[in-house]
Design a protein around this motif. Sequence first.
Motif, PDB file in Angstrom:
ATOM      1  N   GLY A  19       1.004   6.167  -1.390  1.00  0.00           N
ATOM      2  CA  GLY A  19       1.500   6.281  -2.740  1.00  0.00           C
ATOM      3  C   GLY A  19       0.691   6.210  -3.857  1.00  0.00           C
ATOM      4  N   SER A  20      -0.020   5.181  -3.922  1.00  0.00           N
ATOM      5  CA  SER A  20      -0.901   4.867  -4.961  1.00  0.00           C
ATOM      6  C   SER A  20      -2.004   6.049  -5.094  1.00  0.00           C
ATOM      7  CB  SER A  20      -1.558   3.536  -4.832  1.00  0.00           C
ATOM      8  OG  SER A  20      -2.441   3.317  -3.749  1.00  0.00           O
ATOM      9  N   GLN A  21      -2.714   6.369  -3.844  1.00  0.00           N
ATOM     10  CA  GLN A  21      -3.678   7.471  -3.857  1.00  0.00           C
ATOM     11  C   GLN A  21      -2.981   8.865  -4.457  1.00  0.00           C
ATOM     12  OE1 GLN A  21      -6.593   7.710  -3.157  1.00  0.00           O
ATOM     13  NE2 GLN A  21      -6.734   5.391  -2.306  1.00  0.00           N
ATOM     14  N   ILE A  22      -1.928   9.254  -4.198  1.00  0.00           N
ATOM     15  CA  ILE A  22      -1.269  10.184  -4.643  1.00  0.00           C
ATOM     16  C   ILE A  22      -1.074  10.307  -6.381  1.00  0.00           C
ATOM     17  CG2 ILE A  22       1.070  11.627  -4.762  1.00  0.00           C
ATOM     18  CD1 ILE A  22       1.311  11.030  -1.990  1.00  0.00           C
ATOM     19  N   ASP A  80      -7.391  15.072  -8.699  1.00  0.00           N
ATOM     20  CA  ASP A  80      -7.825  15.711  -7.484  1.00  0.00           C
ATOM     21  C   ASP A  80      -6.807  16.438  -6.742  1.00  0.00           C
ATOM     22  OD1 ASP A  80      -8.817  16.404  -5.011  1.00  0.00           O
ATOM     23  OD2 ASP A  80     -10.356  14.402  -4.819  1.00  0.00           O
ATOM     24  N   PHE A  81      -6.803  17.695  -7.196  1.00  0.00           N
ATOM     25  CA  PHE A  81      -5.583  18.554  -6.723  1.00  0.00           C
ATOM     26  C   PHE A  81      -5.719  18.781  -5.104  1.00  0.00           C
ATOM     27  CE2 PHE A  81      -4.661  20.233 -10.890  1.00  0.00           C
ATOM     28  CZ  PHE A  81      -3.929  19.509 -11.216  1.00  0.00           C
ATOM     29  N   VAL A  88       0.098  14.829  -0.088  1.00  0.00           N
ATOM     30  CA  VAL A  88       1.739  15.317   0.134  1.00  0.00           C
ATOM     31  C   VAL A  88       1.974  15.816   1.399  1.00  0.00           C
ATOM     32  CG1 VAL A  88       3.342  16.853  -0.847  1.00  0.00           C
ATOM     33  CG2 VAL A  88       1.747  15.419  -2.304  1.00  0.00           C
ATOM     34  N   GLU A  89       1.123  16.813   2.117  1.00  0.00           N
ATOM     35  CA  GLU A  89       1.137  17.335   3.256  1.00  0.00           C
ATOM     36  C   GLU A  89       1.303  16.515   4.303  1.00  0.00           C
ATOM     37  OE1 GLU A  89      -0.974  20.986   4.280  1.00  0.00           O
ATOM     38  OE2 GLU A  89      -0.349  21.596   2.322  1.00  0.00           O
TER      39      GLU A  89
END
Lengths: 256, 149
Positions: A19-22, A80-81, A88-89
Motif C-alpha cells: 500500500g505505501s509503495q502504491i 512512477d506510473f 496494482v496488477e
Amino acid sequence: MKDIEKESKRLLSSAIDLGSQILECGGDVNHVEKIINNVCAAYGAQQTDVFVITSSIVVTMKRNDDSFTQTRRINHYNTDFRKLDELVELSIQLCNSKPELPELEAQIKEACQKSVYHPVLELVGYLLASGSFAVFFGGNFMDGLCSAICGAVIFFFNKKLNKIWNSQLIFYLICSILSGFVALFLKKIGLCQNVDKVMIGSIMLLIPGIALTNALRDLFAGDTISGTLRLLEALIQAAAIACGFALAVFLGGKIL
Amino acid sequence: MMSYVIQVFTALLGSLGFAIIFKMKRRHLPAACIGGGATWVVYLLCVHFGLDVFFANLIATLFASAYSEVVRNLCKTPRTVFVIPAVVPLIPGSSLYYAMSAVVAEDESLAADYAVQTGLVAGAIAFGILLFTVFFHVVHKIIRLTKAE
C-alpha cells in the motif's frame, strides 16, 4: 499459536508495504485503502480497518480472533506510473493466487525494484519538458536550450539531494532559487534573450500538477482529509516556487 | 499560423518529457505524447471560435479526460495515467511566473491580474476533471444497470 501470530504480523507488514509503495508512486488514497483491504481479506482476515492519509497509513487487522495494528509514515513521493501499474496488477494477482508469505514478500520486492528507465533517459525527459515548454510559451530556440540546462540542474538536484530534507517544501524552494539563478547567469553571459521564458520552462517542471489532480480525485472519492491536505500542499508548493523565483530575480537583479 | 504549429509541436515534446519524468511504460509514451498535442489543438480551436480562457481550458480538459479514458481502455491499464501528460500544456506556468515577476516589480494591479488568471485556469482544469469524472461515473452506472436487467 506463536507462529500464527508471527505470520499475521508479517502479512500485515507486507500488505502495508504494498500500500505505501502504491501511495508513494502517485496512487489515490481510496485505491490504497481498497487494496490493503483486499489483500488482508484474501489471506483470511475477518476484519480489516484501514485509514490512509497522504502522510501515513494505519491498519488494524483481525485474524484468527487476534487484532494487530501497524502504522507507516510516508515522507516522500516519487511519481512512477510504471511501478503503480505493476503494483496494482500484482495486488489483483495476489488476491487470486495467494502465494506463501516469503513468496509474497519476494514478489512485492521484485515489482518495486524493476526499472524501465535508465537515469540518462530520465534526464532526457527533464531536458525535453523544460526546453520545449520554454519554446511553447514563446521563447526562441536558444531560450529552449537554456531552459533545458535549468532542467538538468533540477534533475541532478532531484536525484541527489531530494532525500536530505524531510520537507518537500524546502526542496522546491531551494530548487527554484537555484534554477532561477542559473537562468539569470545564462542571460548574463549572453546565451539567451528572454530570461522569463527560460524560467517558465523550469517552473513547468516543478509545478504540482499531479498533487492537484490527485487532490481532486481524493476529494471526489469522499476522502475529505486527504483531498484537503493535498490541495493545501499543492497551493503552498506553488507559492514556494513563485517565492523561490521571486527571490532569485530580486537578488539576481542586485548581484549580477 | 507558424507559431501555432510550433506550439503544437512543442506541446507534443513537452508531454513526452513529462511522460518520461512520471515513468510511464515505454509502449504508452506515443499515446501520452499525442494526448498533449491534441489537447492543445482543441484549446487553440476553442480560442479561435471565441471562447474565453476559462471555457477554452475547461473544454480542452474535458477532451483530455475523454481521450485518456479511451486510450486507457485500448491499452488496458488499470488506472487512468494518460490524463496528466495530456493536461500538462494547459497548466498555467507562465501566468504564475508573470504574477511573481509583477510582484517583484511592485506592479500590484498587474500581479493581481495574472494571479487571478492563474487561479482561473487551474480552476478550469480542476472543474473539467471533476465534471468528466461525474459524467463518467453516471454513464458507467447506467450501463451496468441496463446490462444487469
